[in-house]
Motif scaffolding. Structure first.
Motif, PDB file in Angstrom:
ATOM      1  N   ASN A  15     -93.661 -38.755  13.317  1.00 20.18           N
ATOM      2  CA  ASN A  15     -92.831 -39.965  14.092  1.00 20.18           C
ATOM      3  C   ASN A  15     -93.642 -41.094  14.335  1.00 20.18           C
ATOM      4  N   VAL A  16     -93.452 -42.202  14.581  1.00 17.67           N
ATOM      5  CA  VAL A  16     -94.312 -43.561  14.747  1.00 17.67           C
ATOM      6  C   VAL A  16     -95.017 -43.278  16.079  1.00 17.67           C
ATOM      7  N   GLY A  17     -96.045 -43.890  15.984  1.00 16.06           N
ATOM      8  CA  GLY A  17     -97.201 -43.663  17.253  1.00 16.06           C
ATOM      9  C   GLY A  17     -97.898 -42.528  17.088  1.00 16.06           C
ATOM     10  N   PHE A  18     -97.632 -41.519  16.206  1.00 20.12           N
ATOM     11  CA  PHE A  18     -98.565 -40.349  16.266  1.00 20.12           C
ATOM     12  C   PHE A  18     -99.712 -40.340  15.289  1.00 20.12           C
ATOM     13  N   ALA A  19     -99.633 -41.103  14.397  1.00 17.51           N
ATOM     14  CA  ALA A  19    -100.839 -41.133  13.318  1.00 17.51           C
ATOM     15  C   ALA A  19    -102.166 -40.873  13.635  1.00 17.51           C
ATOM     16  N   ASP A  20    -102.448 -41.595  14.671  1.00 21.61           N
ATOM     17  CA  ASP A  20    -103.802 -41.681  15.106  1.00 21.61           C
ATOM     18  C   ASP A  20    -104.198 -40.286  15.652  1.00 21.61           C
ATOM     19  N   GLU A  21    -103.371 -39.615  16.274  1.00 26.74           N
ATOM     20  CA  GLU A  21    -103.404 -38.372  16.782  1.00 26.74           C
ATOM     21  C   GLU A  21    -103.668 -37.278  15.674  1.00 26.74           C
ATOM     22  N   VAL A  22    -102.743 -37.568  14.636  1.00 26.64           N
ATOM     23  CA  VAL A  22    -102.867 -36.302  13.555  1.00 26.64           C
ATOM     24  C   VAL A  22    -103.999 -36.891  12.673  1.00 26.64           C
ATOM     25  N   ALA A  23    -104.485 -38.148  12.624  1.00 32.21           N
ATOM     26  CA  ALA A  23    -105.802 -38.219  11.882  1.00 32.21           C
ATOM     27  C   ALA A  23    -107.199 -37.838  12.835  1.00 32.21           C
ATOM     28  N   GLU A  24    -106.812 -37.838  13.996  1.00 26.37           N
ATOM     29  CA  GLU A  24    -108.007 -37.206  14.855  1.00 26.37           C
ATOM     30  C   GLU A  24    -108.235 -35.562  14.579  1.00 26.37           C
ATOM     31  N   ILE A  74    -103.660 -28.344   7.197  1.00 28.16           N
ATOM     32  CA  ILE A  74    -102.257 -28.355   7.418  1.00 28.16           C
ATOM     33  C   ILE A  74    -101.890 -27.409   8.288  1.00 28.16           C
ATOM     34  N   HIS A  75    -102.684 -26.223   8.433  1.00 23.51           N
ATOM     35  CA  HIS A  75    -102.573 -25.005   9.611  1.00 23.51           C
ATOM     36  C   HIS A  75    -102.951 -25.774  10.789  1.00 23.51           C
ATOM     37  N   ALA A  76    -103.835 -26.760  10.783  1.00 26.62           N
ATOM     38  CA  ALA A  76    -104.284 -27.270  12.177  1.00 26.62           C
ATOM     39  C   ALA A  76    -103.206 -28.262  12.815  1.00 26.62           C
ATOM     40  N   VAL A  77    -102.583 -29.130  11.792  1.00 28.73           N
ATOM     41  CA  VAL A  77    -101.619 -30.090  12.224  1.00 28.73           C
ATOM     42  C   VAL A  77    -100.237 -29.059  12.452  1.00 28.73           C
ATOM     43  N   ARG A  78     -99.875 -28.035  11.899  1.00 32.11           N
ATOM     44  CA  ARG A  78     -98.732 -27.222  12.130  1.00 32.11           C
ATOM     45  C   ARG A  78     -98.884 -26.561  13.492  1.00 32.11           C
ATOM     46  N   GLN A  79     -99.887 -26.403  13.970  1.00 36.05           N
ATOM     47  CA  GLN A  79    -100.308 -25.755  15.355  1.00 36.05           C
ATOM     48  C   GLN A  79    -100.098 -26.733  16.390  1.00 36.05           C
ATOM     49  N   LYS A  80    -100.675 -27.823  16.067  1.00 41.31           N
ATOM     50  CA  LYS A  80    -100.966 -28.961  17.065  1.00 41.31           C
ATOM     51  C   LYS A  80    -100.054 -30.128  17.319  1.00 41.31           C
ATOM     52  N   ALA A  81     -99.657 -30.112  16.015  1.00 43.98           N
ATOM     53  CA  ALA A  81     -98.354 -31.478  15.844  1.00 43.98           C
ATOM     54  C   ALA A  81     -97.284 -31.139  15.082  1.00 43.98           C
ATOM     55  N   GLY A  82     -96.679 -29.844  14.917  1.00 47.49           N
ATOM     56  CA  GLY A  82     -95.999 -29.692  14.017  1.00 47.49           C
ATOM     57  C   GLY A  82     -94.290 -30.122  14.428  1.00 47.49           C
ATOM     58  N   LEU A  83     -93.429 -29.298  13.632  1.00 43.76           N
ATOM     59  CA  LEU A  83     -91.818 -29.234  14.114  1.00 43.76           C
ATOM     60  C   LEU A  83     -91.801 -28.721  15.480  1.00 43.76           C
ATOM     61  N   GLY A  84     -91.049 -29.337  16.387  1.00 43.64           N
ATOM     62  CA  GLY A  84     -90.711 -29.211  17.675  1.00 43.64           C
ATOM     63  C   GLY A  84     -91.731 -29.775  18.674  1.00 43.64           C
ATOM     64  N   THR A  85     -92.790 -30.609  18.128  1.00 36.57           N
ATOM     65  CA  THR A  85     -93.569 -31.238  18.856  1.00 36.57           C
ATOM     66  C   THR A  85     -93.037 -32.928  18.918  1.00 36.57           C
ATOM     67  N   PRO A  86     -93.489 -33.635  19.955  1.00 37.09           N
ATOM     68  CA  PRO A  86     -93.052 -34.964  19.820  1.00 37.09           C
ATOM     69  C   PRO A  86     -93.659 -35.544  18.586  1.00 37.09           C
TER      70      PRO A  86
END
Length: 113
Positions: A15-24, A74-86
């Protein structure tokens, strides 16, 4: 990352606004960098609230990483920013057939004419 090891093109749609969080998250897992693209989804029709249309804006994080690294990310993103998160991220990979790192730099003695 070496040019000879198997590579994957890693795509993460958020979702827009979360790219920097995922890049980190990616950096913490060892990724050297990424490209962030603005995008718009074509899923459900945009919603209208009080006469204001809310579009389905997205951001795409694209990175070329070693095959093993792609699984860690992929594992880290799924745990911290996956479906069900903002963030509501979706990840997928595609094989990279050829990968060549290009660097533009001046020769050790300075630029040549």
């Amino acid at each position: 990352m070496t040019e000879s090891s198997p590579k994957k093109a890693l795509y993460i749609i958020v979702n827009v606004g979360f790219a920097d969080e995922v890049a980190e998250i990616m950096r913490k897992e060892g990724s050297g960098g990424a490209t962030i693209l603005n995008a718009r989804g074509s899923g459900p029709m945009p919603k209208s609230i009080l006469g204001i249309t809310i579009d389905t804006e997205k951001e795409i994080i694209l990175s070329v990483v070693d095959e093993e690294m792609s699984e860690k990310i992929i594992h880290a993103v799924r745990q911290k920013a996956g479906l069900g998160t903002p963030c509501n991220s979706i990840c997928f990979t595609m094989p990279v057939d050829k990968f060549v790192m290009t660097h533009v730099s001046a020769p050790p003695d300075g630029p040549t004419k």
